[in-house]
Design an enzyme around this catalytic site. Structure first.
Site, short mmCIF file in Angstrom:
data_model
loop_
_atom_site.label_atom_id
_atom_site.label_comp_id
_atom_site.label_asym_id
_atom_site.label_seq_id
_atom_site.Cartn_x
_atom_site.Cartn_y
_atom_site.Cartn_z
N ASP A 6 -27.32 4.49 19.23
CA ASP A 6 -28.01 5.67 18.74
C ASP A 6 -28.48 6.60 19.84
O ASP A 6 -28.80 7.76 19.59
CB ASP A 6 -29.20 5.26 17.86
CG ASP A 6 -28.72 4.85 16.50
OD1 ASP A 6 -27.66 5.34 16.10
OD2 ASP A 6 -29.37 4.02 15.85
N HIS A 10 -32.50 -3.46 21.32
CA HIS A 10 -31.77 -3.85 20.13
C HIS A 10 -32.16 -5.25 19.75
O HIS A 10 -32.38 -6.08 20.63
CB HIS A 10 -30.25 -3.78 20.36
CG HIS A 10 -29.50 -3.72 19.09
ND1 HIS A 10 -29.17 -4.86 18.39
CD2 HIS A 10 -29.05 -2.68 18.37
CE1 HIS A 10 -28.54 -4.50 17.29
NE2 HIS A 10 -28.45 -3.20 17.24
N1 ACO Z 1 -39.41 1.15 24.41
C1 ACO Z 1 -40.39 0.45 25.04
N2 ACO Z 1 -40.61 -0.87 24.88
C2 ACO Z 1 -39.80 -1.51 24.03
C3 ACO Z 1 -38.77 -0.86 23.33
C4 ACO Z 1 -38.58 0.51 23.55
N3 ACO Z 1 -37.60 1.19 22.92
N4 ACO Z 1 -38.12 -1.76 22.56
C5 ACO Z 1 -38.73 -2.92 22.74
N5 ACO Z 1 -39.74 -2.79 23.64
C6 ACO Z 1 -40.61 -3.88 24.18
C7 ACO Z 1 -41.65 -4.29 23.15
O1 ACO Z 1 -42.85 -3.56 23.30
C8 ACO Z 1 -41.82 -5.76 23.52
O2 ACO Z 1 -42.60 -5.82 24.70
P1 ACO Z 1 -43.58 -7.10 24.94
O3 ACO Z 1 -42.67 -8.29 25.02
O4 ACO Z 1 -44.26 -6.77 26.22
O5 ACO Z 1 -44.50 -7.13 23.76
C9 ACO Z 1 -40.40 -6.21 23.90
O6 ACO Z 1 -39.76 -5.00 24.39
C10 ACO Z 1 -39.59 -6.79 22.74
O7 ACO Z 1 -39.62 -5.81 21.67
P2 ACO Z 1 -39.54 -6.19 20.13
O8 ACO Z 1 -40.04 -5.05 19.33
O9 ACO Z 1 -40.17 -7.54 19.91
O10 ACO Z 1 -37.99 -6.36 19.93
P3 ACO Z 1 -37.25 -6.38 18.54
O11 ACO Z 1 -35.98 -7.10 18.74
O12 ACO Z 1 -38.17 -6.84 17.46
O13 ACO Z 1 -36.99 -4.81 18.22
C11 ACO Z 1 -35.98 -2.68 18.23
C12 ACO Z 1 -35.77 -4.19 18.44
C13 ACO Z 1 -36.65 -2.43 16.88
C14 ACO Z 1 -34.60 -2.02 18.18
C15 ACO Z 1 -36.83 -2.12 19.39
O14 ACO Z 1 -36.19 -2.35 20.62
C16 ACO Z 1 -37.13 -0.62 19.23
O15 ACO Z 1 -38.11 -0.27 18.57
N6 ACO Z 1 -36.28 0.30 19.82
C17 ACO Z 1 -36.46 1.71 19.64
C18 ACO Z 1 -35.89 2.15 18.30
C19 ACO Z 1 -34.37 2.16 18.29
O16 ACO Z 1 -33.72 2.65 19.19
N7 ACO Z 1 -33.83 1.61 17.20
C20 ACO Z 1 -32.38 1.60 16.98
C21 ACO Z 1 -31.86 0.21 16.99
S1 ACO Z 1 -30.11 0.25 16.85
C22 ACO Z 1 -29.80 0.44 15.20
O17 ACO Z 1 -30.57 0.15 14.34
C23 ACO Z 1 -28.50 0.98 14.87
#
Ligand code: ACO
Length: 429
Positions: free
Chosen positions: A364, A307
């Site tokens: 979610d 998140h």
């Molecule tokens: N699975 C695997 N790796 C992940 C995931 C995931 N679900 N989420 C983040 N990471 C990793 C990234 O690859 C990154 O790794 P790194 O530091 O080695 O490059 C690190 O964790 C940070 O991730 P970011 O994408 O920079 O985090 P950000 O805060 O920008 O993104 C997000 C948050 C979009 C929710 C992300 O965690 C994601 O894509 N999750 C899956 C989709 C999801 O469940 N979305 C619902 C969010 S809740 C809502 O909107 C109601």
């Protein structure tokens, strides 16, 4: 604490005001920085940018705190109901008994969709994604309620459109669902409460009235409350940005629905179930998929994990996990996809990759499981999210307009070609 921050650029000092919120959140007000120094701030994805001041929702991602108008989400999810929470978000205070009755009655009276909308719906292919239809139909409401596009509406006109949206999003959602199934569209029934009416319109078939299960109503109520607002997230920021141009409430909300649709935002609940089904079809090896999610050469992400703001736990996920267990037990649902969900959850919570990056199940991860158990197809999950988010979007749109906020217009740092001269096509290599 100082009420001024100092920024030194090229040896020159720029004092900048510090703004402190009621929960002691601190911000440096840089609105005058460009005029004074020529510099803008750069913050891709707005990870560290406060776009507005707001009195609606307080969120502390480090400590997993979520309050609507000061009330903890845990108390609201346990004791309140969606319409009461909608009132709270939109008008700022919990309603008295009389206010709540009047609000509920008005919603019941306005839940009928305008004549003509059925024909627009009929024009969409039944295979279309429900979110695309929903955003188009919400936008089309401007045609039926033309006064809503006037920038200088009276307070009464704005109030009426707010009531219409809360009422009609329920009817619209069920119509979009039944259109997709090629089933007759049920009309709302006056006298039924919001949830019963919604479940009736969604699931009643000719000659077969839907039997309301209180456990389903309880889970639905909780989900709608938990999704009702979440401060300046992607779709809410979209609603505010569109609203800042003085676009109508319906147009702004329609834009928010499109932003919510994306798989990194609200669309994640559909993706969670589809991911679980894919793992099931692939033999059910959760560890293999966990490894895929960790592999930087593989675009796959574990949907429903991580998140932007919650970095320890999502307080909504805690509440909904309990409701999820309750509903699965009550309905006696046995599904391998749900076993896989539990395995993934357990494995990820212990895996250093997820622990170090503070990636926990978000709301979610569980909401899709509940909607599946209730009998909704995965494409409808984000529609349910939109229905829940409606009061939050409305409250944020209203706040923006009442505060007379300026049109949203971010800056950029240009990294393209510098000035060059045009050459005729024949001279180009
Ligand atoms: N699975 C695997 N790796 C992940 C995931 C995931 N679900 N989420 C983040 N990471 C990793 C990234 O690859 C990154 O790794 P790194 O530091 O080695 O490059 C690190 O964790 C940070 O991730 P970011 O994408 O920079 O985090 P950000 O805060 O920008 O993104 C997000 C948050 C979009 C929710 C992300 O965690 C994601 O894509 N999750 C899956 C989709 C999801 O469940 N979305 C619902 C969010 S809740 C809502 O909107 C109601």
């Amino acid at each position: 604490m100082s009420d001024t921050a100092e920024l030194i650029i090229e040896g020159k000092s720029y004092p900048l005001p510090v703004k402190v919120g009621t929960e002691n959140e601190k911000a440096i007000d840089i609105s005058s920085l460009r005029a004074k120094s020529g510099y803008v701030t750069l913050d891709s994805g707005y990870k560290n940018t406060g776009a507005t001041t707001s009195a609606i929702t307080f969120l502390d991602g480090e400590d997993g705190i979520l309050h609507y108008r000061g009330y903890p989400i845990e108390q609201l999810a346990e004791k309140s109901n969606f319409l009461e929470v909608s009132y709270l978000l939109i008008y700022g205070e919990l309603p008295t008994e009389t206010q709540l009755k009047s609000f509920s009655d008005q919603i019941s009276q306005h839940s009928q969709l305008p004549a003509g909308l059925e024909k627009i719906l009929a024009g969409f292919p039944t295979t279309a994604h429900p979110m695309g239809i929903l955003s188009a139909l919400v936008s089309s409401l401007t045609a039926f309620y033309p006064e809503s596009v006037e920038p200088n509406q009276t307070e009464e006109q704005i109030e009426l459109n707010i009531i219409r949206l809360i009422a009609q999003i329920a009817t619209l959602s069920t119509w979009v669902y039944n259109h997709g199934k090629g089933q007759p569209l049920n009309q709302p029934q006056e006298g039924l409460d919001y949830y019963t009416n919604f479940l009736h319109m969604m699931f009643s078939a000719p000659g077969q009235a839907y039997e309301v299960n209180p456990v389903v109503v309880d889970a639905l109520n909780k989900l709608l409350i938990l999704h009702a607002d979440h401060e300046q997230n992607c779709s809410t920021s979209t609603v505010r940005l569109v609203g800042s141009s003085h676009a109508s409430l319906y147009s702004s909300i329609s834009a928010g629905i499109n932003a919510l649709w994306g798989p990194l935002h609200g669309g994640a609940n559909q993706e969670v179930i589809e991911m679980l089904e894919a793992i099931k079809a692939d033999g059910g090896n959760s560890q293999k998929w966990l490894e895929k999610a960790k592999d930087k050469n593989d675009p796959f992400r574990l949907m429903g994990f991580g998140h932007r703001v919650y970095k320890n736990f999502d307080p909504r996920a805690k509440i909904i996990k309990a409701a999820c267990d309750n509903i699965l037990n009550n309905l006696g649902v046995k599904d391998q996809a749900l076993t896989i969900a539990k395995e993934l959850e357990q494995a990820a919570l212990q895996d250093p990759y997820f622990v170090e990056r503070k990636l926990y199940p978000n709301v979610d991860f569980y909401s899709g499981i509940i909607y599946k158990a209730i009998g909704l197809p995965s494409q409808m999950f984000t529609v349910m999210f939109a229905m829940g988010r409606m009061p939050g979007w409305i409250a944020q749109w209203k706040e923006l307009r009442l505060n007379k906020e300026p049109i949203g217009r971010p800056r950029q740092i240009y990294i393209g070609k510098t000035k060059r001269d045009y050459s005729p096509v024949a001279d180009r290599a």
